[in-house]
Structure formats: C-alpha cells, structure tokens
Write an enzyme that holds these catalytic residues in place. Structure first.
Site, PDB file in Angstrom:
ATOM      1  N   GLY A  42       0.805  -1.209   0.000  1.00  0.00           N
ATOM      2  CA  GLY A  42       0.000   0.000   0.000  1.00  0.00           C
ATOM      3  C   GLY A  42       0.839   1.260   0.000  1.00  0.00           C
ATOM      4  O   GLY A  42       0.555   2.216  -0.727  1.00  0.00           O
ATOM      5  N   GLU A  63      10.187   4.076   6.070  1.00  0.00           N
ATOM      6  CA  GLU A  63      10.270   2.617   6.040  1.00  0.00           C
ATOM      7  C   GLU A  63      11.680   2.196   6.459  1.00  0.00           C
ATOM      8  O   GLU A  63      12.661   2.582   5.828  1.00  0.00           O
ATOM      9  CB  GLU A  63       9.963   2.092   4.631  1.00  0.00           C
ATOM     10  CG  GLU A  63      10.257   0.622   4.416  1.00  0.00           C
ATOM     11  CD  GLU A  63       9.539  -0.276   5.410  1.00  0.00           C
ATOM     12  OE1 GLU A  63      10.232  -1.049   6.094  1.00  0.00           O
ATOM     13  OE2 GLU A  63       8.296  -0.190   5.504  1.00  0.00           O
ATOM     14  N   CYS A 189      -5.030 -12.314   4.542  1.00  0.00           N
ATOM     15  CA  CYS A 189      -5.262 -13.440   3.635  1.00  0.00           C
ATOM     16  C   CYS A 189      -5.821 -14.638   4.386  1.00  0.00           C
ATOM     17  O   CYS A 189      -5.112 -15.604   4.698  1.00  0.00           O
ATOM     18  CB  CYS A 189      -3.996 -13.841   2.889  1.00  0.00           C
ATOM     19  SG  CYS A 189      -4.370 -14.956   1.510  1.00  0.00           S
ATOM     20  N   ASP A 324      -3.809  -3.363   5.414  1.00  0.00           N
ATOM     21  CA  ASP A 324      -4.054  -4.180   6.594  1.00  0.00           C
ATOM     22  C   ASP A 324      -4.186  -3.394   7.891  1.00  0.00           C
ATOM     23  O   ASP A 324      -4.754  -3.897   8.864  1.00  0.00           O
ATOM     24  CB  ASP A 324      -2.918  -5.196   6.769  1.00  0.00           C
ATOM     25  CG  ASP A 324      -2.836  -6.207   5.634  1.00  0.00           C
ATOM     26  OD1 ASP A 324      -3.765  -6.249   4.811  1.00  0.00           O
ATOM     27  OD2 ASP A 324      -1.833  -6.943   5.578  1.00  0.00           O
ATOM     28  N   LYS A 332      -8.351  -8.743   4.495  1.00  0.00           N
ATOM     29  CA  LYS A 332      -7.073  -8.051   4.348  1.00  0.00           C
ATOM     30  C   LYS A 332      -6.202  -8.821   3.352  1.00  0.00           C
ATOM     31  O   LYS A 332      -5.564  -9.809   3.713  1.00  0.00           O
ATOM     32  CB  LYS A 332      -6.387  -7.926   5.706  1.00  0.00           C
ATOM     33  CG  LYS A 332      -7.202  -7.128   6.720  1.00  0.00           C
ATOM     34  CD  LYS A 332      -6.506  -7.067   8.070  1.00  0.00           C
ATOM     35  CE  LYS A 332      -7.356  -6.363   9.112  1.00  0.00           C
ATOM     36  NZ  LYS A 332      -7.602  -4.944   8.805  1.00  0.00           N
ATOM     37  N   THR A 333      -6.183  -8.364   2.087  1.00  0.00           N
ATOM     38  CA  THR A 333      -5.442  -9.048   1.036  1.00  0.00           C
ATOM     39  C   THR A 333      -4.731  -8.038   0.142  1.00  0.00           C
ATOM     40  O   THR A 333      -5.045  -6.843   0.146  1.00  0.00           O
ATOM     41  CB  THR A 333      -6.372  -9.897   0.142  1.00  0.00           C
ATOM     42  OG1 THR A 333      -7.201  -9.011  -0.634  1.00  0.00           O
ATOM     43  CG2 THR A 333      -7.252 -10.825   0.964  1.00  0.00           C
ATOM     44  N   ALA A 335      -5.039  -7.993  -3.089  1.00  0.00           N
ATOM     45  CA  ALA A 335      -6.016  -7.547  -4.080  1.00  0.00           C
ATOM     46  C   ALA A 335      -6.864  -6.404  -3.533  1.00  0.00           C
ATOM     47  O   ALA A 335      -7.247  -5.490  -4.274  1.00  0.00           O
ATOM     48  CB  ALA A 335      -6.911  -8.711  -4.498  1.00  0.00           C
ATOM     49  N   CYS A 367      -9.245 -13.671  -2.892  1.00  0.00           N
ATOM     50  CA  CYS A 367      -8.380 -14.700  -2.318  1.00  0.00           C
ATOM     51  C   CYS A 367      -8.244 -15.843  -3.317  1.00  0.00           C
ATOM     52  O   CYS A 367      -9.186 -16.608  -3.505  1.00  0.00           O
ATOM     53  CB  CYS A 367      -8.963 -15.218  -1.008  1.00  0.00           C
ATOM     54  SG  CYS A 367      -7.905 -16.452  -0.206  1.00  0.00           S
TER      55      CYS A 367
END
Length: 438
Positions: A42, A63, A189, A324, A332-333, A335, A367
């Site tokens: 993301g 990060e 997932c 997420d 939460k994936t 996709a 999924c």
C-alpha cells in the site's frame, strides 16, 4: 533466536525486511506535503501515485527495511513451488525515483500537530498523511512460540523467518498428523491457512506418503470459508481428499520438544485437546499495528479509523489509510490494496480541490484459494460477502488458468504495475483480461 525475535515485528501485505543500503537515517526536522508511513504494497503503490500528484520532492516514505517482499507468493514458497529469493527485491529498487526514503521506524504519530516521530528522534511534519503500516504478528501470544521454531517439523508461511521451515517440515514428513491452524483473531489473507493444507495433501500424494498421513485443519472459525459459494466448493474438496476439519479450535500452546500442539475449544472455554504432530503449520494471532494503536488515529480496538467508502480518516481529514492497518470491514489481502489504491488516489485528488470524494470503495477483495500445485479457486467478493467475479466462468470451480495467474501473472503485475501505481481499481483482475487471459 535473534531472527525469531523479529517475528514480533509488523509486516504489511507486501513487506520489507532489513539488509544493506547506502542511504542515511533522517537527522534534522523535515516537512513534506505528503508523508507515507510504511513501505509495503500500500505504501509504495500510493507513494508512486502521490509522486505524480504532488511531485517527487514533496513526497516521503518512512520505512526502516531494505528488503521488500511479495508475501502472497509465500504460500507457494512454503510448499516448494517457488523460492524465497524470488519473492523479494530491495526497497531501493521499488521506491519511486525522487521520492524521499526516510530509512527509520515510525515511533509515534501526533495528528493534532501533523507530525510523526521516528525511532532515531527525528520529527517530520506533514500536510497530508497516508498510513500504510500493516498489522502486527503475535507469535508470542501462543505459549512456546516463537522459540518453538528452533525445533524441526514446525513452520509458518506468514514470516520470512519461518516460511522455509514449512517446506523443510513438509519434505521431512514421514507419517502421522499434519496439523494446520487458524487463530482467533483477524488475519491477513484468510485463505492462506488452508491453502498450505491442500498443497501438503498434494505433495504427500505425489511422494507416496499420503496413506500414512492424517491431515487436520483446526480453525477458530465456525465456517471453512466466509463466502458460502466458495466454501461449498472447498467442502467438496475436503471430502474428496479425506481432510479432517475441526471448527472452533484455537491454538494456545506449542510443545515443540514433544511435537505437541494444544488447542482450546472456543465453544467450551477451558476445554483443551492435545494433538501430536509430525508437521505443524502455525498461523499466528494478529492485531493492529502498535504505533497506530497507540495514537489518536485508532478506533476503539486499535485499527486505523477510516471511512469504509473513501479511506479518509473519520476524524482527521488530512489523514488517509490503506491496507491491513485499517478497520475496513473486508478481508485483508493484496487484491484489496490494489482496489483501494485507486479509490484513495481519487479521494485525495478531490480533497486537494476542497471537493467531496465521489468514488466509493465497495469492499472488493480477493483470495486465490490454491487447492493443488496446478489449481486455484479464485474467490472475489465485496463488503457484503457477495461474489464480485471478474472472469466469465464459475470461479468456484478449480482452475488451472487461475493457478497460472496466481503463480506467474500476479507477481509480474505486482512488481511492474501495483508498486508503480499503474494497476488497481474496483476490479483489479480485469487487467489480466486486457492481457488476453480469458
């Protein structure tokens, strides 16, 4: 053990882990028009989009890690179908050119002052903030973990430190119980805990060991899968392949030295059952990112509190979220991140013009349920649990083409599309139709 202690760190869907890089830590107070927290799927996707919207010099990404991993492929890594090396690239290689990479860990978010604090003491201020910090893995909430991973026959596809242990346990399997778990928490997932079960069944059949194996899936849930259309198909596979499913069973302890896993019956609190295992795959409990949870941005549980329609924060209009770490009521994936990225891009563009967001996220998520080394059931659905299928076929049926898409096409689209902010939208898989995958 030092490596296993890192299992307690948070990892987004596409995650990043430390290696070597030449960039220096931030040292002085800084300010950016757009600040992105997190360099996972993301964060990198949105930083690429924000570079085009604000200009590279006005965007920064916080990060700490120097390796970025495409985690969805770890299901296949744990089953020996892909290598761990193929799932990772340097963070430097995926960071949009010209965007400032602040190689530090977020320690504190103060939305009332429009600032964040990094672990090296640097304060960074912002005009707009995107939070993409992922969620927290909690192996330590299971008694005996993470130290239990020092023993053989136990692995987890949810961490770069342990996914190789899954494959080793599978290869070393001789006879007995192969046990797979699903925790009593939200997870990323939600299909992954059972995908490795189907792959284990396929591997043991291929190697002539299946007759000596009991394959057991102990799930905290009252259902096999949350969407009935796909659950019905999965139950047929379970029956055909003689897989044992135990509902409302939550892993609370691993006695790795004895190869024992202890489960609590959630319908009868306090009642436990011990399973001897020859192989154990652990899906850890998961929870909100701890930095988000400790900030004013969190909801009552600790997730980032955003609008389910447009991903703008419900109390701080210059703050947005993706992936997420949010409280979006959908699975939460990766996709989901792809779908959310286009919506969020539109939301921010409207906010900059002092206009109301005009695109609505329907909760689209997906999924790819891997059921063997060459078949997938592609589940796609919305907030309401209604199928939102892309392809002109019944996606509840096992498909070789869908496996090829999962194993080969999606990684390419991830690295060259999503992370560059070029792929996403309400139905991200339609991109594959444009590539001729009909």
């Amino acid at each position: 053990m030092a490596a296993l202690r890192r299992l307690r760190q948070c990892h987004p869907t596409g995650i990043a882990l430390s290696q070597f890089h030449t960039s220096s830590h931030a040292s002085a107070k800084q300010h950016y028009k757009m600040l992105v927290l997190g360099g996972g799927s993301g964060g990198i996707s949105m930083s690429a989009r924000m570079k085009r919207m604000f200009g590279a010099g006005n965007v920064a990404v916080v990060e700490p890690s120097e390796m970025h991993y495409y985690q969805p492929i770890w299901t296949l890594v744990g089953a020996g179908a892909k290598t761990l090396t193929s799932s990772g690239r340097s963070t430097a290689s995926v960071m949009p050119s010209g965007v400032k990479w602040v190689k530090s860990k977020v320690q504190e978010i103060n939305p009332d002052k429009n600032t964040i604090l990094t672990d090296d003491g640097t304060e960074i201020s912002y005009e707009y903030l995107i939070v993409a910090l992922g969620l927290q893995l909690h192996f330590e909430k299971i008694k005996g973990l993470p130290e239990g991973f020092d023993h053989p026959k136990i692995g987890s596809n949810y961490s770069v430190e342990t996914v190789g242990k899954t494959w080793k346990a599978l290869q070393d399997f001789k006879e007995g119980n192969a046990v797979f778990t699903f925790p009593n928490t939200p997870v990323k997932c939600a299909g992954a805990p059972q995908k490795i079960m189907y792959l284990t069944d396929a591997y043991l059949r291929k190697t002539g060991k299946r007759a000596k194996a009991n394959i057991i899936y102990n799930t905290s849930l009252p259902v096999l899968f949350g969407i009935k259309k796909y659950a019905d198909s999965l139950w047929e596979i379970v029956k055909q392949r003689d897989l044992q499913i135990n509902m409302r069973q939550n892993l609370i302890e691993v006695r790795a030295d004895k190869q024992e896993a202890v489960f609590e019956n959630l319908d009868k609190p306090g009642e436990t059952k011990v399973f001897q295992y020859e192989m154990l795959h652990v899906t850890p409990p998961m929870g909100p990112n701890l930095v988000v949870k400790g900030s004013q941005l969190a909801d009552e549980v600790g997730w980032l509190d955003v609008s389910k329609d447009n991903l703008q924060h419900n109390r701080y209009p210059n703050v947005f979220g993706i992936g997420d770490c949010t409280n979006l009521p959908t699975a939460k994936t990766g996709a989901a991140v792809a779908a959310q990225s286009a919506i969020l891009n539109r939301t921010i563009s409207r906010v900059l013009k002092n206009e109301k967001p005009d695109r609505t996220y329907d909760g689209y998520t997906s999924c790819p349920l891997v059921t063997s080394y060459n078949t997938v059931i592609l589940a796609e659905f919305d907030y309401n649990g209604q199928p939102l299928e892309t392809f002109p076929v019944n996606q509840a049926k096992e498909s070789r083409i869908m496996y090829h898409m999962k194993a080969d096409v999606m990684p390419h689209l991830y690295w060259h599309g999503l992370l560059r902010g070029l792929w996403g939208g309400p139905a991200p898989y339609r991109k594959i139709l444009h590539l001729g995958m009909k």
